[in-house]
Design an enzyme around this catalytic site. Structure first.
Site, PDB file in Angstrom:
ATOM      1  N   SER A 238      -8.405  -4.664   4.741  1.00 32.31           N
ATOM      2  CA  SER A 238      -8.882  -4.412   3.373  1.00 32.31           C
ATOM      3  C   SER A 238      -9.307  -5.682   2.635  1.00 32.31           C
ATOM      4  O   SER A 238      -8.939  -5.901   1.482  1.00 32.31           O
ATOM      5  CB  SER A 238      -7.793  -3.675   2.575  1.00 32.31           C
ATOM      6  OG  SER A 238      -7.538  -2.419   3.137  1.00 32.31           O
TER       7      SER A 238
ATOM      8  N   TRP B 216     -11.438  -2.072  -8.739  1.00 34.76           N
ATOM      9  CA  TRP B 216     -12.084  -1.717 -10.007  1.00 34.76           C
ATOM     10  C   TRP B 216     -12.789  -0.364  -9.920  1.00 34.76           C
ATOM     11  O   TRP B 216     -13.119   0.239 -10.941  1.00 34.76           O
ATOM     12  CB  TRP B 216     -13.098  -2.797 -10.405  1.00 34.76           C
ATOM     13  CG  TRP B 216     -12.503  -4.136 -10.716  1.00 34.76           C
ATOM     14  CD1 TRP B 216     -12.535  -5.250  -9.937  1.00 34.76           C
ATOM     15  CD2 TRP B 216     -11.777  -4.506 -11.901  1.00 34.76           C
ATOM     16  NE1 TRP B 216     -11.883  -6.287 -10.552  1.00 34.76           N
ATOM     17  CE2 TRP B 216     -11.415  -5.868 -11.753  1.00 34.76           C
ATOM     18  CE3 TRP B 216     -11.415  -3.827 -13.070  1.00 34.76           C
ATOM     19  CZ2 TRP B 216     -10.696  -6.551 -12.735  1.00 34.76           C
ATOM     20  CZ3 TRP B 216     -10.696  -4.506 -14.040  1.00 34.76           C
ATOM     21  CH2 TRP B 216     -10.346  -5.844 -13.883  1.00 34.76           C
TER      22      TRP B 216
ATOM     23  N   THR C  47     -10.660  -6.889  -5.443  1.00 33.32           N
ATOM     24  CA  THR C  47     -11.938  -6.808  -6.157  1.00 33.32           C
ATOM     25  C   THR C  47     -12.533  -5.413  -6.047  1.00 33.32           C
ATOM     26  O   THR C  47     -13.368  -5.023  -6.871  1.00 33.32           O
ATOM     27  CB  THR C  47     -12.927  -7.846  -5.592  1.00 33.32           C
ATOM     28  OG1 THR C  47     -12.968  -7.734  -4.161  1.00 33.32           O
ATOM     29  CG2 THR C  47     -12.505  -9.265  -5.959  1.00 33.32           C
TER      30      THR C  47
ATOM     31  N   LEU D  69      10.766 -20.816  -3.577  1.00 36.39           N
ATOM     32  CA  LEU D  69       9.745 -19.915  -3.046  1.00 36.39           C
ATOM     33  C   LEU D  69       8.507 -19.888  -3.937  1.00 36.39           C
ATOM     34  O   LEU D  69       8.615 -19.789  -5.163  1.00 36.39           O
ATOM     35  CB  LEU D  69      10.319 -18.496  -2.942  1.00 36.39           C
ATOM     36  CG  LEU D  69       9.331 -17.368  -2.628  1.00 36.39           C
ATOM     37  CD1 LEU D  69       8.925 -17.417  -1.167  1.00 36.39           C
ATOM     38  CD2 LEU D  69       9.935 -16.012  -2.962  1.00 36.39           C
TER      39      LEU D  69
ATOM     40  N   ARG E 195       0.114   7.607  -2.725  1.00 36.13           N
ATOM     41  CA  ARG E 195       0.585   8.665  -1.829  1.00 36.13           C
ATOM     42  C   ARG E 195       2.060   8.999  -2.088  1.00 36.13           C
ATOM     43  O   ARG E 195       2.473  10.152  -2.004  1.00 36.13           O
ATOM     44  CB  ARG E 195       0.381   8.243  -0.379  1.00 36.13           C
ATOM     45  CG  ARG E 195      -0.985   8.628   0.167  1.00 36.13           C
ATOM     46  CD  ARG E 195      -1.287   7.941   1.468  1.00 36.13           C
ATOM     47  NE  ARG E 195      -1.658   6.548   1.236  1.00 36.13           N
ATOM     48  CZ  ARG E 195      -1.934   5.685   2.213  1.00 36.13           C
ATOM     49  NH1 ARG E 195      -1.832   6.083   3.467  1.00 36.13           N
ATOM     50  NH2 ARG E 195      -2.292   4.451   1.941  1.00 36.13           N
ATOM     51  N   TRP E 196       2.836   7.976  -2.407  1.00 36.90           N
ATOM     52  CA  TRP E 196       4.252   8.192  -2.726  1.00 36.90           C
ATOM     53  C   TRP E 196       4.369   9.114  -3.941  1.00 36.90           C
ATOM     54  O   TRP E 196       5.170  10.052  -3.945  1.00 36.90           O
ATOM     55  CB  TRP E 196       4.915   6.853  -3.015  1.00 36.90           C
ATOM     56  CG  TRP E 196       6.377   6.915  -3.330  1.00 36.90           C
ATOM     57  CD1 TRP E 196       7.410   6.830  -2.450  1.00 36.90           C
ATOM     58  CD2 TRP E 196       6.962   7.059  -4.636  1.00 36.90           C
ATOM     59  NE1 TRP E 196       8.617   6.915  -3.119  1.00 36.90           N
ATOM     60  CE2 TRP E 196       8.367   7.059  -4.461  1.00 36.90           C
ATOM     61  CE3 TRP E 196       6.454   7.190  -5.923  1.00 36.90           C
ATOM     62  CZ2 TRP E 196       9.258   7.186  -5.524  1.00 36.90           C
ATOM     63  CZ3 TRP E 196       7.336   7.322  -6.990  1.00 36.90           C
ATOM     64  CH2 TRP E 196       8.714   7.318  -6.786  1.00 36.90           C
TER      65      TRP E 196
ATOM     66  N   ASN F 189       1.395   3.394  -2.954  1.00 37.63           N
ATOM     67  CA  ASN F 189       1.946   3.830  -4.237  1.00 37.63           C
ATOM     68  C   ASN F 189       1.432   5.209  -4.640  1.00 37.63           C
ATOM     69  O   ASN F 189       2.198   6.075  -5.081  1.00 37.63           O
ATOM     70  CB  ASN F 189       1.601   2.824  -5.342  1.00 37.63           C
ATOM     71  CG  ASN F 189       2.318   1.503  -5.173  1.00 37.63           C
ATOM     72  OD1 ASN F 189       3.312   1.412  -4.473  1.00 37.63           O
ATOM     73  ND2 ASN F 189       1.808   0.471  -5.820  1.00 37.63           N
TER      74      ASN F 189
ATOM     75  N   HIS G 197       2.815   3.343  -8.919  1.00 37.98           N
ATOM     76  CA  HIS G 197       2.642   1.916  -9.213  1.00 37.98           C
ATOM     77  C   HIS G 197       3.866   1.363  -9.938  1.00 37.98           C
ATOM     78  O   HIS G 197       4.285   0.230  -9.702  1.00 37.98           O
ATOM     79  CB  HIS G 197       1.390   1.706 -10.060  1.00 37.98           C
ATOM     80  CG  HIS G 197       0.122   2.073  -9.351  1.00 37.98           C
ATOM     81  ND1 HIS G 197      -0.206   1.590  -8.099  1.00 37.98           N
ATOM     82  CD2 HIS G 197      -0.915   2.887  -9.715  1.00 37.98           C
ATOM     83  CE1 HIS G 197      -1.375   2.089  -7.729  1.00 37.98           C
ATOM     84  NE2 HIS G 197      -1.825   2.871  -8.692  1.00 37.98           N
TER      85      HIS G 197
ATOM     86  N   ASP H   4       0.833  -1.202   0.000  1.00 43.70           N
ATOM     87  CA  ASP H   4       0.000   0.000   0.000  1.00 43.70           C
ATOM     88  C   ASP H   4       0.868   1.252   0.000  1.00 43.70           C
ATOM     89  O   ASP H   4       1.958   1.260   0.574  1.00 43.70           O
ATOM     90  CB  ASP H   4      -0.906  -0.014   1.230  1.00 43.70           C
ATOM     91  CG  ASP H   4      -2.012   1.029   1.147  1.00 43.70           C
ATOM     92  OD1 ASP H   4      -2.314   1.494   0.027  1.00 43.70           O
ATOM     93  OD2 ASP H   4      -2.566   1.386   2.207  1.00 43.70           O
TER      94      ASP H   4
ATOM     95  N   GLU I 246       0.710 -13.164  12.734  1.00 38.73           N
ATOM     96  CA  GLU I 246       1.263 -12.006  13.404  1.00 38.73           C
ATOM     97  C   GLU I 246       1.206 -10.829  12.431  1.00 38.73           C
ATOM     98  O   GLU I 246       1.510 -10.986  11.249  1.00 38.73           O
ATOM     99  CB  GLU I 246       2.716 -12.259  13.833  1.00 38.73           C
ATOM    100  CG  GLU I 246       2.861 -13.352  14.881  1.00 38.73           C
ATOM    101  CD  GLU I 246       2.186 -12.999  16.191  1.00 38.73           C
ATOM    102  OE1 GLU I 246       2.212 -11.807  16.570  1.00 38.73           O
ATOM    103  OE2 GLU I 246       1.636 -13.916  16.848  1.00 38.73           O
TER     104      GLU I 246
END
Length: 254
Positions: free
Chosen positions: A210, A83, A80, A145, A38-39, A36, A51, A34, A221
């Protein structure tokens, strides 16, 4: 007072964290990426610039998680609810998986990373589906991974769809209501093949979930940071893990 305290906290650069306990690495880390927009706003740039920068962070975090021996890394890429954003922003977000994977797929192959997707893929643009499906197919035999992208994902939708499938089985007589339990519901979720997250990270200072993996993070945690996602680094990931390692996970016990 709170505003001054926040500014005070941000005025200190991140310090290198203490040595990570390699025995107690969280096996599954989930991240809500979260901040992007605001940056970009802070720098007088359009939201899509945030983004774009945020996408660059992913490969660093994936590489560091792989080095540490994390087994699963789930990234909340598009919900979802996203959009509802302006069409130009949504269109750009839908191009990001293709851009990211076109550059990073060879590196992911080299690092033995296995790409996975959870979400409602049928609603995605064809070029997005093709890019993701290609990555999933080409990395299917990798054993390192698991990079699990939550794309067009919403936890409430996931749970409702799981309950629909269970209800259909009850209607067909192949299942009884008494057989419905936590394990059965878990087996019908999009993460049925994965263990639940041990550690949930959210960037940007927001303290909410969210609609992300609401069932799966019941005993995870949480680690929240004011750092915006484009500024998130390997050191921040290390910090989150060292904090996690100081916590006692009792799962309701004593």
């Amino acid at each position: 007072m709170l505003e001054k305290l926040t500014k005070w906290r941000k005025s200190f650069p991140i310090q290198e964290t203490k040595k990570i306990d390699e025995v107690n690495i969280p096996k599954h880390i989930a991240i809500i990426m979260d901040g992007n927009g605001r940056w970009a706003k802070q720098k007088g740039l359009p939201r899509i610039a945030g983004h774009r920068e945020g996408m660059k962070v992913i490969n660093k975090v994936v590489r560091r998680a792989n080095e540490l021996g994390v087994e699963i890394l789930t990234l909340y890429a598009f919900s979802t609810e996203n959009w509802k954003r302006p069409k130009t922003e949504v269109d750009y977000l839908m191009k990001l998986p293709e851009r990211f994977l076109s550059v990073e797929l060879p590196k992911l192959m080299e690092e033995n990373v296995k790409v996975r997707l959870m979400g409602s893929i049928e609603n995605l643009p064809e070029h997005t589906r093709n890019a993701v499906n290609k990555a999933v197919k080409e990395t299917a035999n990798n054993s390192g991974l698991i990079l699990n992208f939550a794309l067009n994902y919403g936890s409430r939708f996931e749970i409702v769809e799981a309950m629909k499938r269970i209800s259909e089985q009850i209607e067909q007589g192949t299942l009884t209501a008494n057989e419905v339990d936590e394990n059965l519901l878990t087996a019908h979720l999009m993460t049925s093949e994965l263990r639940d997250p041990d550690l949930l990270i959210r960037t940007s200072g927001e303290i909410r979930l969210s609609n992300f993996m609401l069932w799966q993070i019941a005993y995870s945690e949480f680690w929240f940071t004011d750092v915006l996602w484009p500024d998130f680094s390997e050191l921040h990931l290390d910090e989150a893990i060292t904090v996690y390692q100081k916590r006692a996970r009792r799962y309701g016990g004593v």
